[in-house]
Design an enzyme around this catalytic site. Structure first.
Site, mmCIF file in Angstrom:
data_model
loop_
_atom_site.group_PDB
_atom_site.id
_atom_site.type_symbol
_atom_site.label_atom_id
_atom_site.label_comp_id
_atom_site.label_asym_id
_atom_site.label_seq_id
_atom_site.Cartn_x
_atom_site.Cartn_y
_atom_site.Cartn_z
ATOM 1 N N PHE A 30 0.864 -1.170 0.000
ATOM 2 C CA PHE A 30 0.000 0.000 0.000
ATOM 3 C C PHE A 30 0.905 1.225 0.000
ATOM 4 O O PHE A 30 1.723 1.393 0.910
ATOM 5 C CB PHE A 30 -0.913 -0.017 1.231
ATOM 6 N N THR A 66 3.156 6.916 1.464
ATOM 7 C CA THR A 66 4.245 7.846 1.711
ATOM 8 C C THR A 66 4.907 8.292 0.410
ATOM 9 O O THR A 66 5.136 7.487 -0.486
ATOM 10 C CB THR A 66 5.294 7.185 2.628
ATOM 11 N N PRO A 106 8.034 11.109 -1.387
ATOM 12 C CA PRO A 106 9.304 11.758 -1.018
ATOM 13 C C PRO A 106 9.053 12.994 -0.153
ATOM 14 O O PRO A 106 9.831 13.289 0.746
ATOM 15 C CB PRO A 106 9.901 12.145 -2.374
ATOM 16 N N SER A 158 3.941 11.754 7.254
ATOM 17 C CA SER A 158 3.055 12.093 8.381
ATOM 18 C C SER A 158 1.863 12.895 7.880
ATOM 19 O O SER A 158 0.721 12.651 8.259
ATOM 20 C CB SER A 158 3.816 12.908 9.433
ATOM 21 N N GLY A 217 27.007 -7.536 25.795
ATOM 22 C CA GLY A 217 28.341 -6.958 25.646
ATOM 23 C C GLY A 217 28.702 -6.819 24.180
ATOM 24 O O GLY A 217 27.862 -6.462 23.349
ATOM 25 N N GLY A 218 29.947 -7.131 23.834
ATOM 26 C CA GLY A 218 30.425 -6.982 22.465
ATOM 27 C C GLY A 218 29.614 -7.774 21.470
ATOM 28 O O GLY A 218 29.383 -7.334 20.334
ATOM 29 N N GLU A 272 4.062 3.462 10.031
ATOM 30 C CA GLU A 272 2.625 3.495 10.323
ATOM 31 C C GLU A 272 2.299 4.538 11.398
ATOM 32 O O GLU A 272 1.507 4.306 12.308
ATOM 33 C CB GLU A 272 2.110 2.095 10.690
#
Ligand SMILES: Cc1cc2nc3c(=O)[nH]c(=O)nc-3n(C[C@H](O)[C@H](O)[C@H](O)COP(=O)(O)OP(=O)(O)OC[C@H]3O[C@@H](n4cnc5c(N)ncnc54)[C@H](O)[C@@H]3O)c2cc1C
Ligand SMILES: Cc1cc2nc3c(=O)[nH]c(=O)nc-3n(C[C@H](O)[C@H](O)[C@H](O)COP(=O)(O)OP(=O)(O)OC[C@H]3O[C@@H](n4cnc5c(N)ncnc54)[C@H](O)[C@@H]3O)c2cc1C
Lengths: 261, 388
Positions: free
Chosen positions: B125, B128, B130, B134, B345-346, B369
């Site tokens: 769908f 949006t 460029p 919103s 950690g790492g 969304e």
């Protein structure tokens, strides 16, 4: 064609098994219970027959009241109905007692082929399929790694240590399958939703005309004298690779010693 | 309709099935698929065999006749092991198939819905652009003009999920088809089959996460589709996409719950295994509390998700609850992923570990969304804040 798949409710294979010290039987309420995983292979064969020939597939479970969830699980693979035999007198039955009840339940219905798993994941005796065949005086085609039905003839490849034998008989027959026979599919959402509305026929020993004295703990042919927890794992053998290539030989020697190769 | 926190036997059974499938089929391949950025058609189609893409649709349309709550269970369980396949399912159902099922004519459903519900194909769908996501109304520049009995669509869409896979059947695009009496743009949803001349997708984006999910820029260059491809009535596009996003928010919330649960599962195991200073790291409160906080977040997020879904399934107002669930769950997921990476950690910085991958995957949950700001805006507006 009518197919019956006997299924067992077993303790979750991932969990620890608990044996009751007094009755010397497995405590089946101690943890999660599941549809015996080996039965999934039998169900898959049945579903394939259903797809190919429109076979009607019924599951058969001998077990107490709480086992309905196992039955629904089996039905969720898209099977047609279920028979449950439940009776307090069955409690404590050994392999032979169980086989008697299954045989009586089978004698009560029509079928062309019965597809067992070759063993359960809890007691693992592998005795029930052959005992049922014997009690019903039917061909016993156990350890099948392949099965094919053509008309009223059935061919199986019976697995053994050196390979397999090709075994043929006529229907009706009793088959047990090993895990090499197929790759079971997953159930699907539709099957899960439909399972609840599939017919479930609950029968007692009296319904089947089985003498309660012939089954259960009292009449068991096998007696459990003692049990012990599995000993802790012994330390393994470590083969060290020092770069000289001898490790491969050592490993091969060890495997030969253990009769792995 | 009394509120119950207990799932039905069937829902439990189904959740168990999806969990098993996720653990056995998806988890072992998740690292490789994400590392290579591959959209796994075979897994998607297997998910279709389980019935996942058909869950919330009417049986008459080939669906399972189940509800959004049940779909959320599936999205959570898939998302627990791989967010990419979680969003693939969410978008295919929520953005791809739902608008067609909801607003499509019988002919349109017959033409496209069957393959989408079995998971043989997926759809997207495209809202949006460029210029913005919103403020869809203000940013939509894609146009559709009538030429005889066809639309001619021109423009482009960005970040469109499931738009460029080998099994993409259609992308529904929102286009300007005129202006209303007050000069506001008239927006219309038009179904564009992916094989229509003039429809193309750009190469894959280089994304921060969701590497095994397909996200594309869609280019529409004089794309001619029959007027019969109009979804619902001309000019209904605005209302349609608002409704589509309401449900989508709940489903994204479920995806976030899955991510948090995955962090808990991984961290619990690792905190008990990994030793430092002679003890498992989990014996340090600093580590244990992180995992306790994740559990609080998962539980809260799950409740918010299920309540919003339950309201929707029972015909109650649910817009605000959907925003709350999406906002809370996505922000909690970002925190959980950050802390889970810390526990590892790492290794937590290595994408071959699930928590490292989830650290990458989490951020988009606060954006897609409807961004967190948009959710807060809608919640505040719903409360009447700033309206006088
Ligand atoms: C991986 C991925 C998949 C996606 N899939 C799809 C898809 O399938 N279909 C589709 O149509 N779109 C899709 N999107 C797009 C997504 O929905 C948008 O990116 C999102 O809605 C935000 O729009 P934008 O990027 O244009 O940001 P903008 O709208 O430009 O916003 C930029 C920033 O400004 C803030 N902002 C905007 N307005 C306000 C305001 N009034 N008050 C406060 N802050 C504000 C935003 O919250 C944000 O922080 C996808 C995006 C990604 C990254
Ligand atoms: C009304 C009431 C009912 C209770 N019921 C139960 C019950 O049913 N079962 C039960 O087991 N206990 C119960 N408790 C005990 C309660 O859980 C403990 O009070 C709690 O664990 C805090 O321990 P404490 O009182 O020794 O800490 P305090 O020394 O009083 O707390 C001081 C501060 O130390 C920190 N702290 C304390 N313990 C920890 C910890 N383990 N980890 C991290 N920070 C810590 C906190 O910041 C705390 O604010 C009850 C207490 C009350 C007051």
């Amino acid at each position: 064609m009518k197919v019956i798949v006997p299924v067992k409710r077993v303790p979750d294979t991932a969990g620890d098994k608990v044996i009751d010290a007094d009755t010397k039987t497995m405590d089946r309420d101690a943890g999660e219970t599941v549809l015996c995983p080996v039965n999934e292979f039998a169900i898959e064969e049945a579903v394939k027959l259903k797809e190919a020939t429109g076979a009607e597939v019924t599951v058969l479970l001998i077990g107490p009241d709480g086992a309905q969830s196992t039955i629904r699980k089996a039905l969720s693979y898209g099977l047609d109905g279920a028979i449950q035999v439940t009776d307090d007198a069955i409690s404590g039955s050994d392999a032979l007692g169980t086989a008697r009840v299954i045989a009586a339940a089978l004698a009560d219905v029509e079928f062309d082929v019965v597809i067992f798993g070759n063993q359960s994941t809890d007691a693992r005796t592998s005795l029930v399929p052959a005992a049922v065949a014997e009690l019903l005086d039917l061909p016993s085609l156990t350890y099948a790694r392949f099965m094919e039905i053509d008309g009223d003839a059935i061919t199986v490849h019976r697995e053994h240590e050196e390979g397999w034998d090709v075994v043929e008989s006529t229907l009706p027959a009793v088959v047990s399958v090993v895990e090499a026979i197929n790759e079971p599919r997953y159930p699907n959402f539709k099957g899960i939703m439909a399972a609840k509305s599939k017919p479930l026929d609950v029968k007692s020993l009296a319904d089947l005309g089985v003498d309660a004295a012939a089954v259960g703990a009292g009449d068991a042919a096998a007696t459990m004298y003692a049990f012990e927890p599995r000993p802790p794992k012994a330390a393994g053998t470590i083969v060290t690779d020092d770069g000289s290539g001898s490790a491969a030989d050592d490993l091969a020697d060890w495997m030969e010693e253990q009769k792995f190769i | 309709m009394a509120l119950s926190f207990i799932l039905t036997d069937e829902q439990e059974e189904f959740r168990g099935l999806v969990k098993r499938f996720a653990d056995e089929v998806i988890a072992p391949r998740a690292d490789e698929l994400n590392a290579e950025g591959v959209f796994p058609v075979d897994i998607v189609q297997q998910m279709g065999e389980l019935g996942l893409f058909a869950i919330p649709f009417a049986e008459a349309d080939g669906g399972m006749g189940a509800d959004l709550t049940t779909l959320c269970l599936a999205i959570e369980e898939i998302g627990r092991v791989d967010q990419s396949l979680g969003i693939t399912l969410e978008a295919a159902v929520g953005l791809g198939a739902t608008p067609i099922a909801e607003y499509g004519t019988d002919e349109q459903k017959l033409q496209w819905l069957g393959d989408l519900l079995t998971g043989q194909r997926v759809a997207g769908f495209g809202l949006t652009e460029p210029g913005g996501g919103s403020d869809v109304v203000g940013a939509t520049r894609t146009t559709a003009e009538v030429d005889g009995d066809h639309w001619v669509v021109n423009g482009s869409k960005v970040f469109i999920t499931n738009a460029g896979t080998d099994i993409t059947s259609v992308v529904t695009v929102l286009a300007r088809t005129g202006e209303d009496a007050d000069g506001r743009p008239e927006l219309t949803s038009i179904v564009v089959p992916a094989d229509t001349p003039g429809f193309s997708v750009a190469p894959k984006y280089r994304k921060v996460g969701w590497h095994a999910s397909d996200t594309r820029e869609v280019i529409l260059d004089d794309v001619r589709v029959p007027l019969a491809n109009t979804l619902g009535e001309r000019g209904e596009g605005f209302r349609q996409f608002l409704a589509t996003l309401d449900d989508g928010r709940i489903a994204i919330s479920a995806l976030a719950v899955g991510l948090i649960q995955g962090c808990i599962d991984e961290c619990t195991r690792y905190a008990n295994e990994r030793e430092a200073f002679g003890t498992p790291i989990g014996s340090n409160q600093a580590i244990a509390f992180k995992i306790a906080d994740m559990e609080v977040a998962a539980h809260t997020a799950r409740l918010a998700t299920h309540e919003a879904a339950w309201r929707r399934d029972n015909g109650l107002d649910y817009k605000r609850q959907a925003c709350i669930a999406k906002l809370y769950s996505s922000e909690a997921a970002v925190s959980a992923a950050r802390e889970a990476a810390q526990v590892f950690g790492g290794y937590g910085f290595m994408t071959e570990y699930r928590v490292g991958r989830f650290y990458q995957d989490a951020k988009i949950l606060e954006i897609g969304e409807g961004t967190s700001e948009v959710q807060r805006m809608l919640i505040a507006r719903d409360l009447g804040v700033g309206t006088s």
